[in-house]
Design a protein around this motif. Structure first.
Motif, PDB file in Angstrom:
ATOM      1  N   LYS A   1       0.864  -1.285  -0.110  1.00 16.55           N
ATOM      2  CA  LYS A   1       0.018   0.018   0.029  1.00 16.55           C
ATOM      3  C   LYS A   1       0.820   1.205  -0.080  1.00 16.55           C
ATOM      4  O   LYS A   1       1.818   1.206   0.875  1.00 16.55           O
ATOM      5  CB  LYS A   1      -0.957  -0.125   1.137  1.00 16.55           C
TER       6      LYS A   1
ATOM      7  N   TRP B   1       5.540  -2.368   1.798  1.00 13.46           N
ATOM      8  CA  TRP B   1       4.791  -3.359   2.332  1.00 13.46           C
ATOM      9  C   TRP B   1       4.602  -3.184   3.855  1.00 13.46           C
ATOM     10  O   TRP B   1       5.090  -2.790   4.680  1.00 13.46           O
ATOM     11  CB  TRP B   1       5.732  -4.460   2.236  1.00 13.46           C
ATOM     12  N   HIS B   2       3.254  -3.495   4.148  1.00 14.71           N
ATOM     13  CA  HIS B   2       2.692  -3.726   5.585  1.00 14.71           C
ATOM     14  C   HIS B   2       2.316  -4.877   5.864  1.00 14.71           C
ATOM     15  O   HIS B   2       2.381  -6.009   4.945  1.00 14.71           O
ATOM     16  CB  HIS B   2       1.294  -2.979   5.585  1.00 14.71           C
TER      17      HIS B   2
ATOM     18  N   ARG C   1      -0.283  -7.194   8.717  1.00 12.43           N
ATOM     19  CA  ARG C   1      -1.106  -7.336   9.656  1.00 12.43           C
ATOM     20  C   ARG C   1      -0.512  -8.523  10.505  1.00 12.43           C
ATOM     21  O   ARG C   1      -0.515  -9.712   9.874  1.00 12.43           O
ATOM     22  CB  ARG C   1      -2.696  -7.410   9.384  1.00 12.43           C
TER      23      ARG C   1
ATOM     24  N   GLU D   1      -0.271  -4.125  13.406  1.00 16.73           N
ATOM     25  CA  GLU D   1       0.387  -3.756  12.106  1.00 16.73           C
ATOM     26  C   GLU D   1       1.537  -3.234  12.332  1.00 16.73           C
ATOM     27  O   GLU D   1       1.988  -2.522  13.036  1.00 16.73           O
ATOM     28  CB  GLU D   1      -0.581  -2.916  11.411  1.00 16.73           C
TER      29      GLU D   1
ATOM     30  N   VAL E   1       4.797  -1.728   9.532  1.00 19.29           N
ATOM     31  CA  VAL E   1       5.125  -1.044   8.092  1.00 19.29           C
ATOM     32  C   VAL E   1       6.666  -1.312   7.936  1.00 19.29           C
ATOM     33  O   VAL E   1       7.311  -1.075   8.882  1.00 19.29           O
ATOM     34  CB  VAL E   1       4.838   0.239   7.899  1.00 19.29           C
TER      35      VAL E   1
END
Length: 552
Positions: A162, A166-167, A169, A211, A213
């Motif tokens: 996003k 890169w992220h 969860r 989360e 990042v």
């Protein structure tokens, strides 16, 4: 061997298999006798037990104390687990893991007994006489772990891309047995740390989500199968007392314009269906045999494996992760009739497999699609409701992967509106004489215009022809290696040149043993459609498959 990497650095863990156990059959002419056998293994590979259906007791001893967690990666196909004579777990289905915790075990020598049962009965809706062998035994690793008042049950990582980054969860489940003091939960991925402040855990399982990042990540793909560790730590009073390490890859699966995309790039599947089956090991293949299978699969030019018709040993999935092999993994059901699906145990047992499969295998980046209910009664209203319920369950557990099922109900299937990908098994030039291109045109026209599957990606999940190793014929009769090579060449060329087809899975990698009780008239009581035979000796079609996979 439990995994291809260490899953704990803090928690004490010891594999109990990988050595000799005592095996004793509970029925038949050898009932009560004791044999020293290697584990993991299948009793069909022991002398005098090649056709044994019944119960078998496996026992071993180990030193332990405190809170003990017993983890069984797979017992074929029904298991009863006893510790020092006390029943601690029961489990149905050979192909998924289960565990049991026993608290406050006295320190000392303990006896573990696993009673495996490979009999068919009305209680078993999934293990039935079938076109593959349902083995008996402790067929995957068994380990014991020492845990404290709380421990990490699992961690699931969901990567997504996003705004140029890169992220991830992260969802972690913690099991609290008796811990009453505040506990800190700390998760590390690629030097990024997610910390949950100290808190008193509720009794039972609690789920914690957050989360992260990342700035500098190499995505996972078949060309660059880069893997990252996720490490979960439990701390109390500044001291770490439990941990769990797993692996994943940064990658996204999506669907767009009739295509399956990996990180935005279309997938073109050149795959093989593979059973866990070997004449020396049954379904309990050791690491070297799994790695050898993958070496042959890659040498043929394949980029994907379909794990028919059940979840695979996690060691095999680890190898696929490491080598960039895409995996279609499916729950356990093959060719069940309407009557068989109406077994009162069917839906419960099938859904249990789905839950256990997804929880255990969620992090494997190689798995790009989930499958269910191969060639079952998808042409009936009752069957449709089973497909709907199981797809709903799959999506509730994992919304990051598409799902599908392999149908054989040409022009009568009423379920193609349910999956994300339409998949079909066809055998032109084997079960009928229709030219492959004509067969594809007819099927795809019906899918687009009448089936409810319009506009979805389209996969051929089985094609093939029988060929008995060493059976040669100057006029290419059926069952000869010459005919098999000819049929596969025509099938593969038609499918891989078909513009609306995402790819193909050949049936199948190797010849396999099938159930004596449902032998289907197959020569040698084997399914002989392997590109290699059961001993992995290449047939004439091997080089043809290799050439077509590498050039089309």
């Amino acid at each position: 061997m439990i995994r291809t990497f260490a899953t704990h650095r803090i928690r004490k863990q010891e594999e109990l298999t990988g050595k000799l156990w005592t095996f004793s059959p509970l029925q038949g002419e050898h009932a009560g006798k004791q044999f020293q056998v290697p584990t993991p293994s299948c009793w069909e590979n022991y002398p005098d037990f090649g056709l044994y259906r019944g119960e078998g007791s496996y026992t071993t001893q180990f030193m332990a104390g405190g809170n003990i967690r017993i983890v069984c990666k797979g017992v074929s196909h029904t298991a009863t687990v006893l510790l020092d004579g006390q029943r601690i777990a029961e489990h149905y289905n050979a192909y998924t893991a289960f565990s049991a915790v026993v608290q406050d075990v006295p320190s000392g020598l303990h006896r573990l007994e696993i009673i495996a049962d490979n009999r068919f009965s009305e209680k078993s809706a999934l293990h039935v006489p079938n076109d593959y062998m349902s083995y008996g035994g402790v067929s995957r690793p068994v380990v014991w772990e020492q845990v404290g008042g709380s421990f990490v049950e699992y961690v699931h990582v969901t990567p997504y891309f996003k705004e140029g980054l890169w992220h991830a969860r992260v969802e972690t489940a913690v099991q609290n047995l008796s811990e009453t003091e505040p506990v800190t939960l700390r998760i590390t991925i690629a030097d990024e740390i997610l910390t949950f402040p100290a808190q008193t855990l509720p009794s039972g399982i609690s789920v914690h989500t957050g989360e992260l990042v990342f700035q500098d990540i190499t995505p996972w793909s078949p060309e660059t199968p880069v893997l990252y560790n996720v490490e979960v730590l439990l701390e109390k009073d500044g001291q770490t007392f439990d941990d769990l390490v797993d692996r994943f890859g940064f990658r996204e699966i999506s669907i767009e314009d009739k295509q399956i995309l990996l990180n935005g790039n279309p997938l073109h599947i050149r795959g093989l269906c593979r059973h866990e089956d070997h004449p020396q090991f049954g379904c309990a293949l050791p690491f070297a045999a799994m790695a050898s299978d993958l070496a042959l699969i890659k040498h043929m030019g394949a980029n994907s494996v379909r794990t028919v018709h059940y979840p695979n040993d996690e060691i095999f999935l680890d190898l696929c992760d490491e080598q960039g092999i895409l995996v279609w993994e499916e729950n356990h059901a093959r060719g069940l009739s309407l009557e068989q699906m109406q077994n009162p145990n069917f839906e419960r047992q099938a859904e249990q497999v789905i839950r256990e499969m997804v929880q255990c295998h969620y992090n494997h980046p190689s798995i790009y699609i989930w499958g269910i209910l191969n060639e079952c009664a998808s042409d009936t209203e009752y069957g449709r409701e089973c497909y709907r319920q199981q797809f709903d369950l799959l999506r509730s557990l994992d919304r990051t992967r598409p799902c599908s099922f392999a149908s054989c109900k040409s022009k009568s299937d009423i379920c193609f509106d349910l999956p994300d990908v339409v998949s079909h098994n066809i055998y032109p030039l084997w079960y009928h004489d229709t030219p492959p291109r004509e067969c594809l045109d007819d099927l795809y026209s019906w899918i687009q215009n009448e089936s409810g599957g319009k506009g979805k990606p389209f996969l051929i999940t089985e094609i093939g022809a029988g060929g008995i190793y060493g059976c040669r014929s100057t006029y290419a009769t059926k069952w000869s290696e010459e005919y098999q090579a000819h049929a596969l060449q025509e099938q593969i060329k038609a499918i891989l040149s078909y513009p609306d087809c995402t790819g193909v899975y050949l049936w199948q990698f190797c010849d396999i043993r099938i159930s004596e009780e449902g032998w289907y008239g197959r020569p040698r009581t084997m399914n002989n459609k392997g590109i290699v035979d059961e001993y992995r000796r290449p047939k004439l079609c091997y080089e043809i498959v290799k050439k077509l996979f590498e050039t089309l």
